[in-house]
Design a protein around this motif. Structure first.
Motif, PDB file in Angstrom:
ATOM      1  N   ARG A  77     -12.397  -8.370   3.771  1.00  0.00           N
ATOM      2  CA  ARG A  77     -10.958  -8.187   3.973  1.00  0.00           C
ATOM      3  C   ARG A  77     -10.712  -7.396   5.250  1.00  0.00           C
ATOM      4  NH1 ARG A  77      -7.840  -4.928  -0.654  1.00  0.00           N
ATOM      5  NH2 ARG A  77      -9.032  -6.453  -1.863  1.00  0.00           N
ATOM      6  N   VAL A  78      -9.740  -7.831   6.051  1.00  0.00           N
ATOM      7  CA  VAL A  78      -9.307  -7.110   7.243  1.00  0.00           C
ATOM      8  C   VAL A  78      -7.804  -6.924   7.145  1.00  0.00           C
ATOM      9  CG1 VAL A  78      -8.987  -7.234   9.745  1.00  0.00           C
ATOM     10  CG2 VAL A  78     -11.161  -7.920   8.744  1.00  0.00           C
ATOM     11  N   LEU A  79      -7.320  -5.694   7.334  1.00  0.00           N
ATOM     12  CA  LEU A  79      -5.892  -5.403   7.248  1.00  0.00           C
ATOM     13  C   LEU A  79      -5.340  -5.012   8.612  1.00  0.00           C
ATOM     14  CD1 LEU A  79      -5.675  -3.274   3.974  1.00  0.00           C
ATOM     15  CD2 LEU A  79      -5.098  -5.691   4.265  1.00  0.00           C
ATOM     16  N   ASP A  80      -4.087  -5.372   8.835  1.00  0.00           N
ATOM     17  CA  ASP A  80      -3.354  -4.931  10.015  1.00  0.00           C
ATOM     18  C   ASP A  80      -2.670  -3.617   9.637  1.00  0.00           C
ATOM     19  OD1 ASP A  80      -1.382  -4.443  11.969  1.00  0.00           O
ATOM     20  OD2 ASP A  80      -1.250  -6.569  12.463  1.00  0.00           O
ATOM     21  N   ASP A  81      -3.313  -2.510   9.979  1.00  0.00           N
ATOM     22  CA  ASP A  81      -2.809  -1.208   9.552  1.00  0.00           C
ATOM     23  C   ASP A  81      -1.403  -0.925  10.066  1.00  0.00           C
ATOM     24  OD1 ASP A  81      -5.146  -0.633   8.161  1.00  0.00           O
ATOM     25  OD2 ASP A  81      -6.124   0.234   9.914  1.00  0.00           O
ATOM     26  N   GLY A  82      -1.096  -1.444  11.248  1.00  0.00           N
ATOM     27  CA  GLY A  82       0.235  -1.228  11.801  1.00  0.00           C
ATOM     28  C   GLY A  82       1.320  -1.848  10.934  1.00  0.00           C
ATOM     29  N   ILE A  83       1.091  -3.092  10.484  1.00  0.00           N
ATOM     30  CA  ILE A  83       2.051  -3.779   9.615  1.00  0.00           C
ATOM     31  C   ILE A  83       2.139  -3.087   8.261  1.00  0.00           C
ATOM     32  CG2 ILE A  83       2.496  -5.918   8.325  1.00  0.00           C
ATOM     33  CD1 ILE A  83       3.206  -6.242  11.193  1.00  0.00           C
ATOM     34  N   VAL A  84       0.980  -2.771   7.694  1.00  0.00           N
ATOM     35  CA  VAL A  84       0.945  -2.148   6.370  1.00  0.00           C
ATOM     36  C   VAL A  84       1.690  -0.824   6.374  1.00  0.00           C
ATOM     37  CG1 VAL A  84      -0.576  -1.082   4.645  1.00  0.00           C
ATOM     38  CG2 VAL A  84      -1.183  -3.286   5.660  1.00  0.00           C
ATOM     39  N   GLN A  85       1.476  -0.011   7.400  1.00  0.00           N
ATOM     40  CA  GLN A  85       2.128   1.294   7.465  1.00  0.00           C
ATOM     41  C   GLN A  85       3.610   1.178   7.793  1.00  0.00           C
ATOM     42  OE1 GLN A  85      -0.229   3.596  10.233  1.00  0.00           O
ATOM     43  NE2 GLN A  85      -2.098   3.360   8.993  1.00  0.00           N
ATOM     44  N   ALA A  86       3.948   0.282   8.724  1.00  0.00           N
ATOM     45  CA  ALA A  86       5.350   0.141   9.117  1.00  0.00           C
ATOM     46  C   ALA A  86       6.217  -0.338   7.962  1.00  0.00           C
ATOM     47  CB  ALA A  86       5.466  -0.821  10.296  1.00  0.00           C
ATOM     48  N   LEU A  87       5.659  -1.229   7.128  1.00  0.00           N
ATOM     49  CA  LEU A  87       6.426  -1.782   5.999  1.00  0.00           C
ATOM     50  C   LEU A  87       6.156  -1.044   4.691  1.00  0.00           C
ATOM     51  CD1 LEU A  87       6.073  -5.623   6.729  1.00  0.00           C
ATOM     52  CD2 LEU A  87       7.924  -4.057   7.364  1.00  0.00           C
ATOM     53  N   ARG A  88       5.301  -0.027   4.766  1.00  0.00           N
ATOM     54  CA  ARG A  88       4.986   0.805   3.594  1.00  0.00           C
ATOM     55  C   ARG A  88       4.573  -0.053   2.397  1.00  0.00           C
ATOM     56  NH1 ARG A  88       9.915   5.313   3.916  1.00  0.00           N
ATOM     57  NH2 ARG A  88       9.404   6.068   6.026  1.00  0.00           N
ATOM     58  N   PRO A  91      -0.856  -0.079  -1.934  1.00  0.00           N
ATOM     59  CA  PRO A  91      -2.182  -0.654  -2.182  1.00  0.00           C
ATOM     60  C   PRO A  91      -2.191  -1.675  -3.312  1.00  0.00           C
ATOM     61  CG  PRO A  91      -2.354   1.713  -1.834  1.00  0.00           C
ATOM     62  CD  PRO A  91      -0.889   1.407  -1.892  1.00  0.00           C
ATOM     63  N   ALA A  92      -1.400  -1.441  -4.357  1.00  0.00           N
ATOM     64  CA  ALA A  92      -1.379  -2.385  -5.485  1.00  0.00           C
ATOM     65  C   ALA A  92      -0.872  -3.753  -5.051  1.00  0.00           C
ATOM     66  CB  ALA A  92      -0.514  -1.834  -6.612  1.00  0.00           C
ATOM     67  N   ALA A  93       0.103  -3.779  -4.161  1.00  0.00           N
ATOM     68  CA  ALA A  93       0.645  -5.052  -3.673  1.00  0.00           C
ATOM     69  C   ALA A  93      -0.384  -5.766  -2.802  1.00  0.00           C
ATOM     70  CB  ALA A  93       1.923  -4.803  -2.885  1.00  0.00           C
ATOM     71  N   ILE A  94      -1.094  -5.007  -1.981  1.00  0.00           N
ATOM     72  CA  ILE A  94      -2.146  -5.599  -1.144  1.00  0.00           C
ATOM     73  C   ILE A  94      -3.228  -6.201  -2.029  1.00  0.00           C
ATOM     74  CG2 ILE A  94      -3.968  -5.092   0.532  1.00  0.00           C
ATOM     75  CD1 ILE A  94      -2.145  -2.847   1.606  1.00  0.00           C
ATOM     76  N   GLU A  95      -3.637  -5.480  -3.054  1.00  0.00           N
ATOM     77  CA  GLU A  95      -4.685  -5.956  -3.950  1.00  0.00           C
ATOM     78  C   GLU A  95      -4.264  -7.234  -4.666  1.00  0.00           C
ATOM     79  OE1 GLU A  95      -8.441  -5.913  -5.106  1.00  0.00           O
ATOM     80  OE2 GLU A  95      -7.547  -4.339  -3.858  1.00  0.00           O
ATOM     81  N   GLN A  96      -3.002  -7.293  -5.066  1.00  0.00           N
ATOM     82  CA  GLN A  96      -2.506  -8.483  -5.757  1.00  0.00           C
ATOM     83  C   GLN A  96      -2.570  -9.709  -4.851  1.00  0.00           C
ATOM     84  OE1 GLN A  96       1.647  -8.318  -6.928  1.00  0.00           O
ATOM     85  NE2 GLN A  96       1.306  -9.732  -8.627  1.00  0.00           N
ATOM     86  N   VAL A  97      -2.108  -9.549  -3.614  1.00  0.00           N
ATOM     87  CA  VAL A  97      -2.136 -10.662  -2.663  1.00  0.00           C
ATOM     88  C   VAL A  97      -3.577 -11.057  -2.347  1.00  0.00           C
ATOM     89  CG1 VAL A  97      -1.553 -11.384  -0.314  1.00  0.00           C
ATOM     90  CG2 VAL A  97       0.100 -10.061  -1.656  1.00  0.00           C
ATOM     91  N   ALA A  98      -4.434 -10.067  -2.130  1.00  0.00           N
ATOM     92  CA  ALA A  98      -5.833 -10.345  -1.784  1.00  0.00           C
ATOM     93  C   ALA A  98      -6.555 -11.079  -2.912  1.00  0.00           C
ATOM     94  CB  ALA A  98      -6.555  -9.046  -1.450  1.00  0.00           C
ATOM     95  N   THR A  99      -6.308 -10.680  -4.144  1.00  0.00           N
ATOM     96  CA  THR A  99      -6.942 -11.337  -5.293  1.00  0.00           C
ATOM     97  C   THR A  99      -6.529 -12.805  -5.364  1.00  0.00           C
ATOM     98  OG1 THR A  99      -7.049  -9.269  -6.547  1.00  0.00           O
ATOM     99  CG2 THR A  99      -7.170 -11.324  -7.803  1.00  0.00           C
ATOM    100  N   ARG A 100      -5.238 -13.061  -5.159  1.00  0.00           N
ATOM    101  CA  ARG A 100      -4.740 -14.435  -5.196  1.00  0.00           C
ATOM    102  C   ARG A 100      -5.342 -15.278  -4.087  1.00  0.00           C
ATOM    103  NH1 ARG A 100       0.489 -13.569  -4.291  1.00  0.00           N
ATOM    104  NH2 ARG A 100       0.388 -14.146  -2.094  1.00  0.00           N
ATOM    105  N   GLU A 101      -5.414 -14.721  -2.882  1.00  0.00           N
ATOM    106  CA  GLU A 101      -5.918 -15.482  -1.750  1.00  0.00           C
ATOM    107  C   GLU A 101      -7.427 -15.707  -1.834  1.00  0.00           C
ATOM    108  OE1 GLU A 101      -4.156 -17.131   0.341  1.00  0.00           O
ATOM    109  OE2 GLU A 101      -2.321 -16.362  -0.562  1.00  0.00           O
TER     110      GLU A 101
END
Length: 229
Positions: A77-88, A91-101
């Protein structure tokens, strides 16, 4: 430079790849799906085996076209920290999307090669090919995943890219060929006359057909050292 389609882009990219350096035991990996027709032409020019490498975008919840990262074959997994932080994004939402993908990624792998087994890369030169680089998130995920499979070297080759994306990848691979880095960039699709979605059937057909030349390996072929163009 505007390409007719992905096959035209692959043929032109193959010329750029062959013009620089030499190496042995190449395995060309096309990022599914759009990178596979490009990779097919590169693999054919190098007389090298072709395989598929699956990368899935992690879309921002409720705004899926905006990527907050990517997952790749092997569960990397690679995350765009800028997007993640800017949109707050929690982690639970990221995990949900990552599991699905990741589940969809495994389905795609099985659809393309009939197995979810990883490509055999140990001691080989991995050449990762896509139809272009914009932010480069997909390719960074692919590089990170391939690194875990212990190839001898990793190269990236794309027909068109933003200069920033190529520069960011330079320190993470052994070589990179960006055949064109137009300014302004304006996105990958801008540089193709035909940018229709590549189908699953085409991916399977191209990989199957590549066996016709990959069974008879040749000597060293050409590849660039780290030098975007």
């Amino acid at each position: 430079m505007i390409f007719d389609d992905r096959h035209d882009a692959g043929r032109q990219l193959a010329h750029a790849v062959r013009a620089r350096g030499s190496f042995s035991l190449p395995l060309v990996l096309g990022l599914a799906r759009g990178g596979v027709p490009v990779a097919y032409e590169v693999a054919r020019a190098l007389h090298a085996p072709l395989d598929v490498f699956v990368v899935r975008k992690l879309g921002v919840p409720d705004e899926e076209e905006l990527a907050m990262g990517a997952v790749a074959t092997g569960g990397v997994r690679v995350l765009d920290d800028g997007i993640v932080q800017a949109l707050r994004i929690p982690p639970a939402a990221i995990e949900q999307v990552a599991t699905r993908e990741l589940e969809k990624l495994r389905e795609r792998e099985f659809a393309y090669r009939g197995t979810t087994d990883l490509p055999k890369l140990r001691d080989k030169t991995a050449i990762l090919v896509d139809d272009g680089l914009a932010a480069g998130t997909r390719m960074r995920a692919a590089v990170k995943a391939v690194r875990q499979m212990t190839p001898s070297r990793i190269f990236v080759a794309v027909p068109v890219a933003s200069a920033d994306a190529c520069a960011e990848l330079e320190d993470h691979v052994d070589g990179i060929v960006c055949a064109a880095t137009p300014v302004p960039f304006m996105g990958v699709s801008r540089w193709y006359r035909d940018f229709e979605r590549t189908s699953d059937a085409e991916v399977r057909q191209l990989v199957a057909h590549s066996a016709s030349w990959a069974e008879t390996p040749r000597g060293p072929v050409c590849l660039a050292t780290t030098e975007p163009g």
